[in-house]
Scaffold this motif. Structure first.
Motif, PDB file in Angstrom:
ATOM      1  N   LEU A 144       0.818  -1.202   0.000  1.00  0.00           N
ATOM      2  CA  LEU A 144       0.000   0.000   0.000  1.00  0.00           C
ATOM      3  C   LEU A 144       0.856   1.258   0.000  1.00  0.00           C
ATOM      4  CD1 LEU A 144      -2.663  -1.181   2.600  1.00  0.00           C
ATOM      5  CD2 LEU A 144      -3.077  -0.739   0.170  1.00  0.00           C
ATOM      6  N   SER A 145       2.076   1.130   0.465  1.00  0.00           N
ATOM      7  CA  SER A 145       2.989   2.279   0.502  1.00  0.00           C
ATOM      8  C   SER A 145       3.589   2.592  -0.861  1.00  0.00           C
ATOM      9  CB  SER A 145       4.121   2.009   1.500  1.00  0.00           C
ATOM     10  OG  SER A 145       4.852   0.842   1.124  1.00  0.00           O
ATOM     11  N   ALA A 146       3.284   1.778  -1.870  1.00  0.00           N
ATOM     12  CA  ALA A 146       3.907   1.950  -3.186  1.00  0.00           C
ATOM     13  C   ALA A 146       3.418   3.201  -3.901  1.00  0.00           C
ATOM     14  CB  ALA A 146       3.641   0.722  -4.060  1.00  0.00           C
ATOM     15  N   ARG A 147       2.169   3.589  -3.639  1.00  0.00           N
ATOM     16  CA  ARG A 147       1.623   4.750  -4.350  1.00  0.00           C
ATOM     17  C   ARG A 147       1.952   6.040  -3.614  1.00  0.00           C
ATOM     18  NH1 ARG A 147      -2.819   8.165  -4.846  1.00  0.00           N
ATOM     19  NH2 ARG A 147      -3.865   7.324  -2.995  1.00  0.00           N
ATOM     20  N   ASP A 148       2.443   7.014  -4.377  1.00  0.00           N
ATOM     21  CA  ASP A 148       2.701   8.354  -3.850  1.00  0.00           C
ATOM     22  C   ASP A 148       2.045   9.341  -4.803  1.00  0.00           C
ATOM     23  OD1 ASP A 148       3.581  10.664  -2.706  1.00  0.00           O
ATOM     24  OD2 ASP A 148       5.693  10.394  -3.209  1.00  0.00           O
ATOM     25  N   GLY A 149       0.826   9.731  -4.466  1.00  0.00           N
ATOM     26  CA  GLY A 149       0.084  10.593  -5.370  1.00  0.00           C
ATOM     27  C   GLY A 149      -0.261   9.854  -6.648  1.00  0.00           C
ATOM     28  N   SER A 150       0.225  10.351  -7.758  1.00  0.00           N
ATOM     29  CA  SER A 150      -0.086   9.728  -9.046  1.00  0.00           C
ATOM     30  C   SER A 150       1.085   8.920  -9.599  1.00  0.00           C
ATOM     31  CB  SER A 150      -0.478  10.806 -10.064  1.00  0.00           C
ATOM     32  OG  SER A 150       0.584  11.731 -10.232  1.00  0.00           O
ATOM     33  N   THR A 151       2.016   8.527  -8.724  1.00  0.00           N
ATOM     34  CA  THR A 151       3.129   7.673  -9.152  1.00  0.00           C
ATOM     35  C   THR A 151       3.138   6.389  -8.334  1.00  0.00           C
ATOM     36  OG1 THR A 151       4.715   8.682  -7.609  1.00  0.00           O
ATOM     37  CG2 THR A 151       4.550   9.639  -9.819  1.00  0.00           C
TER      38      THR A 151
END
Length: 321
Positions: A144-151
């Motif tokens: 779940l930590s893989a997404r940072d905004g739209s990346t």
């Protein structure tokens, strides 16, 4: 895990090898032991050569190369660790893997039909594979930590990390999944037990249920082929797929017959006779597209005619892909 390989396993973990690589290395050694009845630490150079040669008719070149890599890694560790004075794998010849023809990518219409009929989880899996180009194990273990905004930060083979811009559809699906997260859940696709993630084979089963003729890897091929065809940027395609080598990326790219046709037109005898026509590469595709449009408009009362009224300008170019 067999204690015979415990210290070697610790060595691989200390070297930050990917979990899949570690499992593969240890499995190769155990398979050697089962097949030959020999403990790898006691095998001689001749016995290793015999083992490799026995696989000549049954193993693919890529599998043979992998087995050689495992044996080289294991015996080099033994020498380095002081457990052996000689490396019996030194005499194993290098193995050249022939360049493969690109595999068939999953057809767009098949992917879209499966996407439209799938559950939220299934749609997210399809989007991550067919749009973002993720491997099935990368999907199964996506935190779940893989997404940072739209990346999206993806850790792939060899622990290589890549940061990918998310398309709007995949972003929306991941946000939906995040809205269903349960306490103690750490992955987008949780496993049966708390804190675990989905098994990669389950990802395979999801894809096969919706697309019996396809595989997670053919969806990944679709991402590579479609992405390259639209952009003609092989470096960006390499980054999308997370390949260490451009040679690997080339295997994932299916050549478009239109691209090959453009090359043969450029090298034809008519180009020698009339060099001024060379910039018109792609004109045939444009005419074909116009004719197709005309046939589609005809039922509505439109008549599209293609008439050449004059010679093209010397600098005329056509950019149809």
């Amino acid at each position: 895990m067999n204690d015979e390989y415990r210290d070697y396993r610790h060595y691989l973990y200390a070297g930050r090898k990917a979990p899949g690589t570690i499992e593969q290395r240890l499995g190769d050694l155990e398979r050697f032991q089962r097949t030959t009845g020999l403990l790898p630490r006691k095998a001689t150079a001749r016995e290793l050569l015999t083992y490799m040669s026995n696989g000549y008719s049954d193993w693919s070149p890529s599998y043979s190369k992998r087995i050689r890599g495992t044996l080289r890694s294991y015996y080099q560790w033994r020498v380095q660790d002081g457990r052996a004075s000689e490396d019996p794998s030194e005499s194993l010849p290098p193995i050249k893997v022939p360049k493969r023809r690109a595999r068939r990518p999953a057809p767009d219409e098949v992917v879209l039909a499966a996407f439209d009929s799938g559950t939220l989880v299934e749609r997210a899996i399809i989007a991550l594979a067919a749009s973002m180009g993720l491997r099935r194990n990368e999907i199964a273990s996506l935190p779940l930590s893989a997404r940072d905004g739209s990346t999206l930060r993806v850790v792939g083979k060899g622990s290589r990390e890549r940061v990918l811009p998310l398309d709007s559809d995949t972003l929306h699906l991941l946000v939906e999944l995040e809205g269903q997260v349960l306490p103690g859940q750490h992955y987008y696709f949780p496993g049966r037990f708390p804190g675990t993630h989905l098994h990669s084979h389950t990802v395979y089963e999801y894809v096969k249920r919706l697309m019996p003729e396809e595989f997670p890897h053919s969806l990944r091929h679709r991402a590579g082929t479609k992405g390259f065809r639209e952009t003609k940027d092989i470096r960006a395609t390499q980054e999308l797929l997370g390949h260490a080598s451009l040679a690997t990326t080339e295997v994932y790219i299916e050549s478009d017959l239109r691209d090959v046709a453009a090359l043969t037109r450029a090298t034809s005898m008519s180009r020698i006779r009339n060099p001024s026509s060379q910039p018109l590469t792609g004109l045939e595709d444009l005419i074909e597209a116009a004719a197709k449009l005309g046939s589609q408009l005809a039922p509505f009362g439109w008549d599209v005619q293609i008439i050449r009224s004059s010679q093209p300008a010397p600098d005329a170019t056509v950019g149809v892909q």
